[in-house]
Enzyme design. Structure first.
Site, PDB file in Angstrom:
ATOM      1  N   ASP A  10     -13.327 -36.939 -18.747  1.00 48.75           N
ATOM      2  CA  ASP A  10     -14.077 -37.792 -19.652  1.00 48.75           C
ATOM      3  C   ASP A  10     -13.984 -39.234 -19.167  1.00 48.75           C
ATOM      4  O   ASP A  10     -12.983 -39.640 -18.556  1.00 48.75           O
ATOM      5  CB  ASP A  10     -13.519 -37.729 -21.075  1.00 48.75           C
ATOM      6  CG  ASP A  10     -13.842 -36.420 -21.796  1.00 48.75           C
ATOM      7  OD1 ASP A  10     -14.804 -35.739 -21.381  1.00 48.75           O
ATOM      8  OD2 ASP A  10     -13.139 -36.097 -22.776  1.00 48.75           O
ATOM      9  N   GLU A  65     -10.886 -31.513 -16.727  1.00 51.77           N
ATOM     10  CA  GLU A  65      -9.958 -31.963 -17.780  1.00 51.77           C
ATOM     11  C   GLU A  65      -9.892 -30.997 -18.955  1.00 51.77           C
ATOM     12  O   GLU A  65      -8.821 -30.573 -19.365  1.00 51.77           O
ATOM     13  CB  GLU A  65     -10.377 -33.343 -18.295  1.00 51.77           C
ATOM     14  CG  GLU A  65      -9.519 -33.823 -19.464  1.00 51.77           C
ATOM     15  CD  GLU A  65     -10.029 -35.095 -20.113  1.00 51.77           C
ATOM     16  OE1 GLU A  65      -9.438 -35.500 -21.137  1.00 51.77           O
ATOM     17  OE2 GLU A  65     -11.015 -35.688 -19.624  1.00 51.77           O
ATOM     18  N   TYR A  72      14.560 -21.967 -28.871  1.00 50.56           N
ATOM     19  CA  TYR A  72      14.640 -20.970 -29.931  1.00 50.56           C
ATOM     20  C   TYR A  72      15.920 -20.138 -29.892  1.00 50.56           C
ATOM     21  O   TYR A  72      16.179 -19.360 -30.805  1.00 50.56           O
ATOM     22  CB  TYR A  72      13.409 -20.067 -29.895  1.00 50.56           C
ATOM     23  CG  TYR A  72      12.226 -20.693 -30.594  1.00 50.56           C
ATOM     24  CD1 TYR A  72      12.179 -20.775 -31.976  1.00 50.56           C
ATOM     25  CD2 TYR A  72      11.172 -21.238 -29.866  1.00 50.56           C
ATOM     26  CE1 TYR A  72      11.116 -21.371 -32.628  1.00 50.56           C
ATOM     27  CE2 TYR A  72      10.097 -21.837 -30.506  1.00 50.56           C
ATOM     28  CZ  TYR A  72      10.081 -21.907 -31.888  1.00 50.56           C
ATOM     29  OH  TYR A  72       9.020 -22.507 -32.537  1.00 50.56           O
TER      30      TYR A  72
END
Length: 401
Positions: free
Chosen positions: A282, A229, A143
């Site tokens: 997962d 996770e 930026y």
């Protein structure tokens, strides 16, 4: 299964004749003495400011020397994402080989001149920050001139190339990573500025510190570390007081693919307390990929493997074999997409899978079933099954790989 839970990489700047037509050329491993060679400094988590300044000055000096000879300067950087430059070592994970193939960032070619200029620009910014003892995030750098850099990913990639080229970790370049991870549980520490932090297990967690190397006075009575996770699962375990109900523990989440600070914190906690580290992901290729990043590291960051990876990480769940063992309703299972199948096939071919026969078997189960499941699938058994039954049983009876 396991027993139950116990109570800077090579760089150079060289001259190139102006009539050279190649923008980016590959230098084979060992083709030039010292080129691409990994040194011990690649393993240091901190490099003194004087050495950082000297390294940058050497780069700029070589640029000037090339110009004085009426030659176009060239920056030579390691091909960080090339598997030919990576080797697997049990005690470290994915690390760069001693001699690496490299590519040249040329100043006299339209296709690479922009990157050459941007690398010098960021080197200049780094030099000023080190001199003044100030810091900036990668986002701050982007930026500072969005039109010049074009995108955040351009800045991220150049910073990693510079870090690898100079053999200096990003923190020593005075570049901070934006933190998105959380930590909770039986842990307290003091930050670099003297702030005392107590990660008590309540409804809210503590943001992973932006300067992990600077924290000190770490104290914990935790019996294990649990890497989660997803943020949603992490928050649910917090709400269920998981950190204190079973036994004192430390929970960490990178909220998906972990940022650098989260990985650094996991490694620091493991180095400090030497307690088991488990992962809760997962049962899908994406979750397995994230677990492998914590344990073995990533190809693009392999030059920093020695203070990022935790080789002792164990896969606690959700295992593909758990889906059948627990008789999970097929209605909550999700078919693997083509992208999932390609990711899974890629993981199965990686060098570290050969050293993990039980992991290999779980991947084969997933590939054969062509199904995946989120941790939330356990709620089909009961709303609190994860914290009340699944995790306690896994930890008590050694249900990890």
């Amino acid at each position: 299964m396991a027993s139950s839970l116990p109570g800077r990489l090579g760089w150079s700047v060289s001259g190139a004749t102006e009539d050279h037509s190649v923008c980016s050329s590959e230098v084979p491993a060992g083709n030039e003495a010292g080129l691409g060679e990994t040194s011990g400094s690649a393993h240091r988590s901190h490099v003194p400011s004087s050495e950082v300044l000297e390294a940058i000055e050497n780069v700029i000096q070589d640029v000037f020397e090339s110009l004085s000879k009426k030659q176009a300067p060239v920056l030579t950087v390691t091909r960080r994402s090339d598997w030919r430059n990576i080797e697997f070592k049990d005690s470290v994970g994915l690390q760069m080989v001693p001699y690496c193939t490299t590519k040249q960032i040329r100043s006299d070619c339209p296709r690479s001149a922009t990157k050459f200029a941007l690398m010098l620009k960021i080197l200049s910014m780094i030099y000023k920050m080190v001199q003044s003892n100030t810091y900036a995030t990668k986002r701050d750098i982007y930026y500072s001139d969005t039109q010049l850099f074009g995108s955040q990913s351009v800045v991220d990639n150049i910073i990693n190339d510079i870090s690898c080229m100079l053999k200096i970790p990003r923190r020593s370049l005075h570049i901070l990573s934006t933190t998105k991870g959380f930590v909770a549980g039986n842990l307290s520490y003091t930050e670099e500025d003297g702030t005392k932090v107590n990660c008590t297990c309540g409804a809210t967690a503590v943001t992973v510190p932006s300067n992990v190397q600077g924290i000190k006075n770490l104290n914990s009575h935790a019996k294990f570390i649990l890497i989660v996770e997803k943020d949603a699962t992490f928050q649910r375990l917090l709400d269920d007081d998981f950190c204190i109900k079973l036994s004192p523990c430390i929970m960490i989440t990178g909220r998906g693919i972990p940022d650098l600070n989260t990985r650094l914190l996991v490694r620091k906690l493991w180095d400090t307390f030497q307690i088991p580290v488990f992962t809760l992901m997962d049962a899908d290729p994406h979750g397995i990929e994230i677990m492998c990043i914590y344990k073995y590291g990533s190809v693009s960051m392999s030059f920093e493997a020695h203070h990022l990876t935790v080789p002792s990480v164990k896969w606690l769940g959700l295992l593909p074999s758990d889906l059948k063992r627990l008789n999970i309703c097929k209605d909550v299972l999700i078919p693997l997409t083509k992208q999932d199948q390609n990711k899974l096939a890629s993981i199965q071919k990686r060098p570290y899978i050969a050293s993990q026969p039980m992991w290999k078997k779980e991947l084969e189960i997933m590939a054969a079933s062509k199904m995946k499941a989120e941790i939330q699938a356990l709620t089909s058994l009961s709303s609190d099954y994860l914290s009340r039954v699944y995790l306690p049983n896994k930890l008590q009876f050694g249900g990890w790989l």
